[in-house]
Design a protein around this motif. Structure first.
Motif, PDB file in Angstrom:
ATOM      1  N   ASN A   4       0.819  -1.215   0.000  1.00 18.98           N
ATOM      2  CA  ASN A   4       0.000   0.000   0.000  1.00 18.98           C
ATOM      3  C   ASN A   4       0.852   1.264   0.000  1.00 18.98           C
ATOM      4  N   ILE A   5       2.028   1.212   0.600  1.00 18.90           N
ATOM      5  CA  ILE A   5       2.907   2.384   0.599  1.00 18.90           C
ATOM      6  C   ILE A   5       3.354   2.689  -0.826  1.00 18.90           C
ATOM      7  N   VAL A   6       3.767   1.649  -1.531  1.00 19.07           N
ATOM      8  CA  VAL A   6       4.248   1.833  -2.907  1.00 19.07           C
ATOM      9  C   VAL A   6       3.105   2.276  -3.826  1.00 19.07           C
ATOM     10  N   GLU A   7       1.981   1.567  -3.770  1.00 17.41           N
ATOM     11  CA  GLU A   7       0.848   1.916  -4.634  1.00 17.41           C
ATOM     12  C   GLU A   7       0.330   3.322  -4.322  1.00 17.41           C
ATOM     13  N   GLY A   8       0.299   3.670  -3.043  1.00 20.97           N
ATOM     14  CA  GLY A   8      -0.160   5.004  -2.659  1.00 20.97           C
ATOM     15  C   GLY A   8       0.758   6.094  -3.174  1.00 20.97           C
ATOM     16  N   ALA A   9       2.062   5.854  -3.107  1.00 20.97           N
ATOM     17  CA  ALA A   9       3.021   6.844  -3.608  1.00 20.97           C
ATOM     18  C   ALA A   9       2.867   7.034  -5.114  1.00 20.97           C
ATOM     19  N   VAL A  10       2.688   5.936  -5.838  1.00 22.91           N
ATOM     20  CA  VAL A  10       2.503   6.024  -7.295  1.00 22.91           C
ATOM     21  C   VAL A  10       1.201   6.751  -7.613  1.00 22.91           C
ATOM     22  N   ARG A  11       0.148   6.426  -6.874  1.00 19.75           N
ATOM     23  CA  ARG A  11      -1.157   7.078  -7.092  1.00 19.75           C
ATOM     24  C   ARG A  11      -1.080   8.579  -6.785  1.00 19.75           C
ATOM     25  N   GLU A  12      -0.368   8.923  -5.710  1.00 21.57           N
ATOM     26  CA  GLU A  12      -0.215  10.337  -5.356  1.00 21.57           C
ATOM     27  C   GLU A  12       0.566  11.092  -6.435  1.00 21.57           C
ATOM     28  N   MET A  13       1.653  10.481  -6.933  1.00 20.68           N
ATOM     29  CA  MET A  13       2.426  11.129  -8.001  1.00 20.68           C
ATOM     30  C   MET A  13       1.581  11.319  -9.251  1.00 20.68           C
ATOM     31  N   GLY A  14       0.840  10.281  -9.629  1.00 25.40           N
ATOM     32  CA  GLY A  14      -0.020  10.393 -10.804  1.00 25.40           C
ATOM     33  C   GLY A  14      -1.063  11.484 -10.636  1.00 25.40           C
ATOM     34  N   GLY A  15      -1.626  11.600  -9.436  1.00 29.59           N
ATOM     35  CA  GLY A  15      -2.594  12.653  -9.161  1.00 29.59           C
ATOM     36  C   GLY A  15      -1.978  14.035  -9.253  1.00 29.59           C
TER      37      GLY A  15
END
Length: 92
Positions: A4-15
């Motif tokens: 979840n840390i990795v996916e969240g970071a990627v999602r935040e960057m994409g946002g």
């Protein structure tokens, strides 16, 4: 590191990228969507950190229970009995 840390970071960057593109294009809908994705990514990242902290905290107890299952069962039974004695009976 937690998934979840990795996916969240990627999602935040994409946002954040989507929001920046919306800023450049002056597209309010894209800006809002990007801000929402970034916020969701931060929330997912926070959940991942919480999960990691809980896993780190419980790791010694889980290790003990695997090494000494009968002792762990005895401790759990004693704790349950103590909680029942303290809170289980309601006065009439």
């Amino acid at each position: 590191m937690n998934e979840n840390i990795v996916e969240g970071a990627v999602r935040e960057m994409g946002g954040n990228v989507k929001k920046a593109v919306g800023d450049i294009a002056e597209d309010r809908e894209l800006q809002a969507e990007g801000a929402g994705d970034a916020a969701g990514g931060r929330a997912q990242k926070s959940l991942g950190h919480l999960q990691a902290a809980v896993e780190d905290t419980l790791a010694p107890a889980i290790d003990f229970a695997r090494r000494q299952p009968l002792a762990a069962l005895g401790i759990a039974a004693a704790a349950g009995a103590a909680l029942f004695a303290a809170f289980g009976r309601k006065p009439n």
